[in-house]
Scaffold this active site. Structure first.
Site, short mmCIF file in Angstrom:
data_model
loop_
_atom_site.label_atom_id
_atom_site.label_comp_id
_atom_site.label_asym_id
_atom_site.label_seq_id
_atom_site.Cartn_x
_atom_site.Cartn_y
_atom_site.Cartn_z
N ASP A 13 0.81 -1.22 0.00
CA ASP A 13 0.00 0.00 0.00
C ASP A 13 0.84 1.27 0.00
O ASP A 13 0.45 2.30 0.57
CB ASP A 13 -0.96 0.01 1.21
CG ASP A 13 -1.85 -1.22 1.23
OD1 ASP A 13 -2.21 -1.68 0.14
OD2 ASP A 13 -2.16 -1.72 2.33
N LYS A 16 1.92 1.94 -5.23
CA LYS A 16 2.46 1.35 -6.47
C LYS A 16 1.55 1.65 -7.66
O LYS A 16 2.02 1.92 -8.75
CB LYS A 16 2.60 -0.18 -6.31
CG LYS A 16 3.60 -0.58 -5.23
CD LYS A 16 3.61 -2.07 -5.00
CE LYS A 16 2.38 -2.61 -4.34
NZ LYS A 16 2.16 -2.20 -2.95
N GLY A 40 -4.57 -4.34 -3.70
CA GLY A 40 -5.56 -3.29 -3.95
C GLY A 40 -4.78 -2.04 -4.33
O GLY A 40 -4.07 -1.48 -3.50
N HIS A 41 -4.84 -1.67 -5.59
CA HIS A 41 -4.08 -0.52 -6.08
C HIS A 41 -5.05 0.58 -6.48
O HIS A 41 -5.88 0.39 -7.37
CB HIS A 41 -3.20 -0.93 -7.26
CG HIS A 41 -2.17 -1.96 -6.89
ND1 HIS A 41 -1.28 -2.49 -7.78
CD2 HIS A 41 -1.89 -2.54 -5.70
CE1 HIS A 41 -0.50 -3.36 -7.16
NE2 HIS A 41 -0.86 -3.42 -5.90
N GLN A 222 1.94 -6.27 -3.39
CA GLN A 222 2.52 -6.47 -2.06
C GLN A 222 3.86 -5.73 -1.95
O GLN A 222 3.98 -4.66 -2.52
CB GLN A 222 2.66 -7.96 -1.74
CG GLN A 222 1.35 -8.68 -1.48
CD GLN A 222 0.60 -9.06 -2.74
OE1 GLN A 222 1.15 -9.67 -3.63
NE2 GLN A 222 -0.66 -8.73 -2.82
#
Ligand code: GDP
Ligand code: IMO
Ligand code: MG
Length: 427
Positions: A13, A16, A40-41, A222
């Site tokens: 988080d 990225k 989750g991006h 990640q």
């Protein structure tokens, strides 16, 4: 034009997605190479917010989005994400997928949840998406791959064998009802025709693209400290998010990678369990969480928050051979009189300046802080380094020194344009 890898240097988080999107309009391919929809991006483009879980963030740009063999795919999530984006006017038709990527079956999700419950106090705090059990099957050589969907007999056989083993565990150990293999196989096979046209020889296509001078961006999910080999094991994910994972997860050799950009948040966050030396369990932690909107993109869980830990990012820079660091969320630190930065650990009364090798040392590490002067000015409109207040500039320069890698980009807000470029990340 090069092969570029973007990775997280902390516990995920870091931003990225934003960095990938930033480079987006210049990339020909954006490739996910590890993880699954545990990621989750979040991207903010033209005032609109998008949250990607499985598709690479580059899907919003004109290039070709790719899912490599190192990714684990939940077919329900894949098609739901495609449908949602399509409904919002995003063209997802160019997506290509490796035949060797493994599939998250419904029983993997079940196993993820029951094992966590079984572990109790020793749980990992997974996202519950079935990612760990799917990689376990891959390594155990009983996984289901995308290509198996095109051979019905083989798929049914493989699902049956895998479910027979899972049912032993589920029923006898976890007191859960048995899974019906025919239902699982029918469900997976229902996706076969839709995914078939997307399946390509990803390794060859990416190598040819690199031969032709195209720009291939490998979007990590990640982070270094969640890596199954290099992270805070066992409080890690079950894949290799590190830069080298871009090679194993797609089929390009290490010689094809020219730049490795590490994303580092200007402070630190972590979701799930595991050591976190600079964690703030007081009002300061709450203040960072509120200011930074630190709630998980995938599970909505509040993220644990703490100060920047230079040892954490330095080891990631070293082990990944970072060429550049992209520092995000610097705007969130506005308004603190002093900003602590962890420059060493106190482990059993000894000052340690490198990230320790033993997890038992990390567990008892107490941060030793250097206190840098803060700033009160709103920096979210700054677009050059020189426009930043002097103390902000000093903060960035000090982090750079501690990490041992140049900081080439700075995020001063979630939007695509809220970025300061110190060194071009592509040329
Ligand atoms: P990822 O998983 O590494 O892609 O990061 P996430 O998307 O899970 O979390 C990063 C969050 O910070 C997202 O909500 C982004 O929109 C936001 N973000 C990224 N860069 C910046 C920045 O420089 N400033 C601010 N304020 N928010 C940012
Ligand atoms: P992005 O790509 C933050 C964490 C989980 C848990 C551990 C194992 O958005 O940075 P898993 O479901 O992978 O078996 O969970 O890893 N985790 C993440 N934390 N960001 C992520 O992805 C994460 N993906 C997994 O919270 O601690
Ligand atoms: Mg995230």
């Amino acid at each position: 034009m090069p092969g570029i890898v973007v990775i997280g240097t902390q516990w995920g988080d870091e931003g990225k997605g934003k960095c990938t999107d930033q480079l987006g309009d210049r990339t020909d391919y954006t490739v996910r190479y590890s993880g699954g929809n545990n990621a989750g991006h979040t991207l903010v483009v033209n005032g609109e917010k998008y949250a990607m879980h499985l598709l690479p963030s580059g899907v919003l740009n004109p290039g070709i989005p790719v899912i490599g063999n190192g990714v684990v795919i939940d077919l329900d999530v894949l098609f739901e994400e495609i449908e949602t984006l399509t409904a919002r006017g995003v063209d997802v038709s160019k997506l290509i997928i490796s035949a060797n990527a493994h599939i998250i079956a419904p029983y993997h999700r079940t196993l993820d949840k029951v094992t966590e419950r079984f572990l109790g106090k020793r749980k990992i705090g997974t996202t519950g998406r079935g990612v760990g059990p799917t990689y376990a099957d891959k390594i155990n050589r009983i996984g289901i791959r995308v290509q198996d969907l095109f051979d019905e007999e083989l798929l049914r056989e493989k699902v049956e064998a895998s479910v027979a083993q899972k049912n032993q565990l589920l029923v006898k150990l976890y007191n859960h009802r048995a899974i019906e293999p025919v239902e699982v196989a029918d469900h997976l096979l229902s996706f076969a025709d839709r995914i078939r046209p997307m399946v390509r020889d990803v390794g060859r296509e990416l190598n040819e693209a690199l031969d032709d001078g195209k720009l291939v961006l490998f979007e990590g999910a990640q982070a270094h400290h969640l890596d199954v080999d290099h992270g805070t094991y066992p409080f890690v994910t079950s894949s290799n998010p590190i830069a080298a994972g871009a090679c194993t997860g797609t089929g390009v050799g290490p010689t094809r990678i020219d730049r490795i950009i590490g994303i580092a948040k200007a402070y630190t966050t972590r979701v799930g369990e595991g050591p976190f030396p600079t964690e703030l369990l007081d009002a300061d932690g709450d203040r960072l969480r509120e200011a930074g909107g630190e709630f998980g993109t995938t599970t909505g869980r509040p993220r644990r928050c703490g100060w920047f830990d230079a040892l954490v990012v330095e080891v990631a820079a070293t082990y990944n051979g970072l060429t550049d660091v992209f520092l995000t969320k610097l705007d969130i630190l506005t308004g603190w009189e002093k900003i602590p930065v962890c420059v060493a650990y106190d482990i059993d009364g000894e000052r340690v300046e490198h990230y320790p090798v033993l997890m038992s040392d990390l567990m008892k590490a107490k941060p030793i802080y250097e206190f840098l002067d803060g700033w009160t000015e709103d920096i979210s409109e700054c677009r050059t380094f020189e426009e930043l207040p002097e103390n902000t500039q000093r903060y960035v320069r000090r982090l750079e020194e501690l990490i041992g890698c140049r900081i080439s980009g700075i995020g001063v807000g979630p939007a695509r344009e809220q970025t300061i470029t110190l060194h071009d990340l592509i040329d």
